[in-house]
Enzyme design. Structure first.
Site, PDB file in Angstrom:
ATOM      1  N   SER A  30       0.839  -1.196   0.000  1.00 53.89           N
ATOM      2  CA  SER A  30       0.000   0.000   0.000  1.00 53.89           C
ATOM      3  C   SER A  30       0.872   1.243   0.000  1.00 53.89           C
ATOM      4  CB  SER A  30      -0.896   0.020   1.254  1.00 53.89           C
ATOM      5  OG  SER A  30      -1.695  -1.137   1.335  1.00 53.89           O
ATOM      6  N   ASP A  67      -4.550   2.696  -0.684  1.00 55.88           N
ATOM      7  CA  ASP A  67      -4.008   3.992  -1.102  1.00 55.88           C
ATOM      8  C   ASP A  67      -4.843   5.083  -0.436  1.00 55.88           C
ATOM      9  OD1 ASP A  67      -2.481   2.351  -2.790  1.00 55.88           O
ATOM     10  OD2 ASP A  67      -3.931   2.540  -4.406  1.00 55.88           O
ATOM     11  N   SER A 109      -3.808  -3.042  -2.761  1.00 52.56           N
ATOM     12  CA  SER A 109      -3.126  -1.860  -2.242  1.00 52.56           C
ATOM     13  C   SER A 109      -4.112  -0.938  -1.541  1.00 52.56           C
ATOM     14  CB  SER A 109      -2.435  -1.102  -3.389  1.00 52.56           C
ATOM     15  OG  SER A 109      -1.681  -0.028  -2.892  1.00 52.56           O
TER      16      SER A 109
END
Length: 374
Positions: A243, A283, A281
């Site tokens: 991430s 974000d 991920s």
């Protein structure tokens, strides 16, 4: 000390950085780190920590600033964001750490802030902002090695001036585009005609696939996947599963909804480096603005709160320059995080660092014409 992007004449974007090319170019912003290293009782490597960003020196709960958040992909966790979405107020420092230390860092920040408050019987509450990324390859993440004293160390060590980058603080065990990742920072300063404000970014970069890496728009990652690349011998499990978290700061007088718009531009900086496309991920981005000096704290008693407050805001006709500054600062901060981080080993995994000469060679293969005037 490893070279940063500009030390290699890699000049990203159009705008000029501040004197430190760091988030601490924004007046009053301070950054501190605490590193947690060693071996656990089970024989696993410990490589983690805490990074802390202070919007202003002193108690942020008593000197809040306007803020906004944006989530590009939500496969991650954070504390304190709902109050920012609701009230537009940042009332705590911002901490970066590993996924399984989110709770202990949050709780420690409450205790540390409570110690700064007057003991006069008032009701007290705080909802600190803590962001995380996963360092479970290089770090014994299930050992819960981040403790309250590490949060206190990061807070007490927070300072203006140059920011240590790379495998430090919360970024200690992170991996970015299959290279060693971690903490990176950069800034951009608007001209006097544009307002003269500064936008700074700090990232904890733990995301991306090597073949997708781009620098200054050039697809360097694909040239590191060729048969003659030494990095082919250093394959890692689950590429792209990490991430990235980003904190943007500015001294422009932005209102909360404008801070949210600024936070959204972190997505563009991430995209410019080839990130932002992985399902695994998280974000998550936050932006705060210190340009309004007297944002009132949350009232404990109604009589303490003024009915109205005089505030300033940037005219939307002049906000585009701040958006570009945020985009460029995030883009460069990610590259600085990669360049600052040396090769690392832990728990049976070997992660290569991206050294400057290797990056320059890949840039030239991809058609990069070389440095250009600043």
């Amino acid at each position: 000390m490893n070279p940063r992007a500009r030390d290699l004449d890699i000049l990203i974007g159009q705008m000029q950085p501040g004197p430190l090319n760091a988030i601490t170019d924004v007046p009053g912003v301070r950054v501190g780190h605490s590193n947690v290293r060693g071996r656990s009782s089970s024989g696993r490597d410990i490589c983690t920590g805490v990074t802390l960003i202070e919007p202003r020196p002193g108690s942020t709960s008593q000197q809040p600033c306007f803020a906004g958040v944006h989530v590009l992909n939500g496969n991650g966790d954070a504390t304190g964001l709902e109050w920012i979405r609701e009230a537009g107020l940042l009332t705590s420092p911002i901490a970066f750490t590993n996924t399984h230390s989110l709770g202990v860092v949050r709780d420690a920040l409450i205790v540390l802030d409570r110690e700064q408050q007057p003991d006069d019987g008032r009701l007290y509450w705080n909802m600190p902002v803590v962001l995380e990324t996963f360092d479970g390859l290089l770090n014994d993440i299930n050992g819960f090695h981040v403790k309250p004293e590490h949060v206190a160390e990061a807070l007490n060590g927070a300072a203006d001036g140059p920011v240590v980058e790379g495998a430090v603080g919360g970024g200690s065990g992170m991996i970015c585009h299959e290279f060693k990742g971690g903490i990176g920072t950069a800034s951009r300063r608007l001209s006097a005609a544009q307002g003269g404000w500064t936008v700074g970014a700090i990232v904890q970069a733990n995301h991306g696939i090597r073949s997708e890496l781009r620098v200054d728009g050039y697809p360097v990652g694909r040239y590191m996947e060729q048969k003659d690349s030494p990095f082919l011998r250093a394959a890692l499990p689950h590429p792209g599963m990490g991430s990235i978290v980003v904190c943007l700061a500015t001294d422009a007088p932005l209102l909360p909804h404008q801070c949210t718009r600024l936070a959204q531009r972190a997505s563009l900086g991430l995209a410019r480096t080839g990130g932002g496309n992985e399902d695994h991920s998280g974000d998550i981005f936050i932006a705060f603005a210190t340009g309004n000096d007297h944002v009132p704290p949350a009232a404990y008693e109604a009589k303490r709160a003024a009915t109205c407050d005089g505030l300033r805001m940037v005219n939307n006709d002049h906000i585009s320059e701040l958006f570009l500054a945020a985009t460029e600062a995030v883009e460069e901060a990610i590259i600085n995080a990669l360049l600052a981080s040396d090769s690392s080993e832990g728990n049976g995994h070997s992660v290569p660092g991206l050294d400057g000469q290797t990056l320059l060679a890949a840039l030239k293969k991809s058609g990069w014409p070389g440095s250009r005037p600043a």
